[in-house]
Scaffold this active site. Structure first.
Site, mmCIF file in Angstrom:
data_model
loop_
_atom_site.group_PDB
_atom_site.id
_atom_site.type_symbol
_atom_site.label_atom_id
_atom_site.label_comp_id
_atom_site.label_asym_id
_atom_site.label_seq_id
_atom_site.Cartn_x
_atom_site.Cartn_y
_atom_site.Cartn_z
ATOM 1 N N LYS A 281 0.864 -1.183 0.000
ATOM 2 C CA LYS A 281 0.000 0.000 0.000
ATOM 3 C C LYS A 281 0.900 1.233 0.000
ATOM 4 C CE LYS A 281 -4.282 1.613 0.298
ATOM 5 N NZ LYS A 281 -5.073 1.312 1.501
ATOM 6 N N HIS A 282 0.677 2.118 -0.943
ATOM 7 C CA HIS A 282 1.478 3.336 -1.065
ATOM 8 C C HIS A 282 2.979 3.022 -1.089
ATOM 9 C CE1 HIS A 282 -2.062 5.764 -0.937
ATOM 10 N NE2 HIS A 282 -2.397 5.351 0.269
ATOM 11 N N ASN A 424 13.290 5.183 7.560
ATOM 12 C CA ASN A 424 13.867 4.157 8.428
ATOM 13 C C ASN A 424 12.911 2.971 8.545
ATOM 14 O OD1 ASN A 424 16.350 5.393 9.314
ATOM 15 N ND2 ASN A 424 15.097 6.842 10.490
ATOM 16 N N ASP A 484 18.358 2.972 21.993
ATOM 17 C CA ASP A 484 16.934 3.207 22.264
ATOM 18 C C ASP A 484 16.007 2.536 21.260
ATOM 19 O OD1 ASP A 484 17.676 4.881 20.211
ATOM 20 O OD2 ASP A 484 16.858 6.722 21.101
ATOM 21 N N HIS A 530 14.922 5.101 -0.178
ATOM 22 C CA HIS A 530 14.274 6.403 -0.032
ATOM 23 C C HIS A 530 13.301 6.679 -1.169
ATOM 24 C CE1 HIS A 530 17.996 7.106 2.432
ATOM 25 N NE2 HIS A 530 17.043 7.428 3.272
#
Length: 530
Positions: A281-282, A424, A484, A530
């Site tokens: 999707k997209h 990302n 993190d 990207h």
């Protein structure tokens, strides 16, 4: 622009593709047009019983050097380039015995097809046309007086004009044909120059050109106020550009873009090893899975994010069968693309009139070389295709605990998928299926949390006691710059991680994994998209 007609008295025909040649030449002769031709084209016309002069009779020189020299002569180019209303030009024609050529019909040596079939270097060189492009450019430049045809699909347009204008062509047609002629020679030269770059192993030639042939004019681009068209390039990589559309509405710009993303991703899964399904999707996968058969793979992929799958693209790595077809049409789907489909499956899909079904014939090879291009303001970025495959990578266990066999299997699966998700990227996977996908975020931590949130939503929809990220593995397309992001994955329930490694803080990330008893594998390869 006045549409002044130009009567055709002489036509020069020299074609490698003889489709429709005899019918066209016969029609030209019917208008009283003298036919001049070369080599095999002249033989074919003469064999059909038509009167034809060989170009050597026109020039006074025989073909020589294995046919390399035959039309590069003033009596050919003078006949094409002379401006009929220019007294100096007409006097030169009289002085040197140059007869006008009012129609040029040339299609070029099949260089692209020769390369495509894997021919050797010398064979490819011999299929570079020289005289053809020179004549085409000459005739196109002088389109005020000369019509130039570079493919058989334009034969009828020329014949229609000759019939409507008493043997003449109009300036409107000649200009359209001239524009097409220059585009054709440009695409031809682009194919040659890119082939040379490959032969020379030159990744950054001083000039780079790309050419393509129109597949279809699109209603609009990404948005209704944008114009768009779809072109085929010499690259015959199986996919949306080469697929056969069996049914459904015309593909839109976004359909094509999303279908390409889906089929490139499904190419990572060898059909002889597993059944697999990708839902996009997209331009991002929202569900990917392997299964014992296609319907199992589809249902596992759908479970990852059934909300996003609505109105999506489904790609399959095997022949679409009836059972999978019935499952897919349970929700609204824009496109299905697969190598093939059974007759029963085709009949089932036919019940959804607007659903597009594309059959590509084969899967794209994820290891194949090639180029991708992207325009930027005032320029173009060109790079080699990302053809790195996780099976070929030297995986390195970075933590105290190595992944189990089941974890390693899922880690490799997840990293395959991560290659095709916008950066990302965070992919949670379990039992050879994605269970959470985080795509295109500015922060890797955000991608990890979004993917986990989607897994929670999916669990609620399926009435599960806990999300499938519990006990899953996780893949990151690039390294974790800090601990993190990985800690967010551990919090979601991941037990093993695959990532490229290479951060200045790798030791910090490894320590955090060890502190939580997590297995982590480094690939040494990044998959930014990207």
């Amino acid at each position: 622009m006045t549409d002044h007609p130009r009567r055709v008295t002489r036509a020069l025909l020299s074609v490698s593709d003889k489709t429709g040649l005899i019918e066209f030449a016969t029609a030209l002769a019917g208008h009283g047009i003298d036919l001049v031709s070369t080599g095999g084209t002249a033989k074919a016309i003469a064999a059909a019983g038509l009167k034809v002069s060989d170009v050597s009779d026109l020039t006074g020189f025989p073909e020589m050097m294995d046919g390399r020299v035959k039309t590069l002569h003033p009596k050919v180019h003078g006949g094409l380039l002379a401006i009929r209303d220019n007294k100096e030009h007409t006097e030169a024609m009289k002085t040197h015995g140059i007869a006008p050529i009012d129609l040029l019909v040339v299609n070029l040596y099949p260089f692209e097809a020769t390369v495509d079939k894997g021919a050797g270097y010398e064979d490819c060189i011999e299929n570079i046309d020289i005289g053809g492009p020179a004549m085409i450019r000459a005739a196109a430049k002088n389109h005020d007086d000369v019509a130039v045809v570079v493919e058989a699909s334009d034969y009828q347009a020329v014949l229609d004009e000759l019939a409507a204008n008493k043997g003449a062509t109009t300036l409107t047609l000649r200009r359209r044909l001239a524009a097409k002629a220059y585009a054709r020679t440009a695409a031809y030269d682009a194919a040659i120059s890119n082939w040379f770059a490959v032969q020379l192993k030159n990744d950054a030639p001083d000039y780079r050109a790309f050419g393509g042939r129109l597949i279809q004019s699109l209603r609009y681009g990404e948005n209704p106020h944008q114009t768009a068209a779809f072109y085929a390039t010499p690259d015959k990589r199986p996919g949306v550009a080469t697929a056969r559309q069996l049914q459904g509405r015309e593909l839109s710009y976004n359909n094509i873009n999303d279908t390409d993303a889906a089929y490139e991703c499904i190419g990572e899964f060898e059909a002889n090893r597993t059944a697999a399904c990708v839902i996009v999707k997209h331009a991002n996968p929202c569900g990917v899975a392997e299964g014992a058969d296609l319907v199992s793979a589809y249902r596992k992929a759908l479970a990852c994010d059934s909300t996003s799958a609505y109105g999506g693209i489904v790609a399959l790595n095997r022949t679409l069968d009836a059972e999978a077809a019935r499952a897919i049409i349970e929700i609204f789907t824009e496109v299905i693309i697969a190598p093939d489909a059974t007759e029963e499956a085709i009949a089932i899909i036919a019940g959804r009139r607007n659903l597009r079904l594309l059959l590509a014939g084969a899967l794209p090879d994820p290891r194949s070389v090639g180029l991708t291009a992207k325009t930027v303001a005032g320029g173009m970025l060109v790079q080699s295709r990302d053809n790195a495959v996780v099976e070929d990578m030297a995986l390195k266990v970075a933590t105290k605990r190595a992944p189990s066999d089941a974890e390693l299997r899922d880690l490799k699966f997840a990293f395959r998928v991560a290659k095709h998700v916008k950066s990302n990227t965070i992919i949670y996977a379990k039992d050879l299926a994605t269970v959470g996908i985080g795509a295109g975020q500015m922060s890797r931590v955000d991608s990890a949390r979004i993917a986990a949130r989607k897994a929670l939503d999916a669990a609620a929809e399926m009435k599960l006691a806990e999300p499938l990220t519990k006990g899953s593995v996780v893949a990151s397309d690039a390294f974790f710059p800090f601990a993190d992001g990985m800690l967010a994955c551990i919090e979601a329930g991941a037990t093993a991680v695959i990532q490229p490694g290479g951060s200045m803080r790798d030791e910090e990330v490894i320590k955090a994994a060890d502190d939580h008893g997590i297995a982590m594998v480094f690939t040494g390869v990044r998959h930014f998209r990207h």
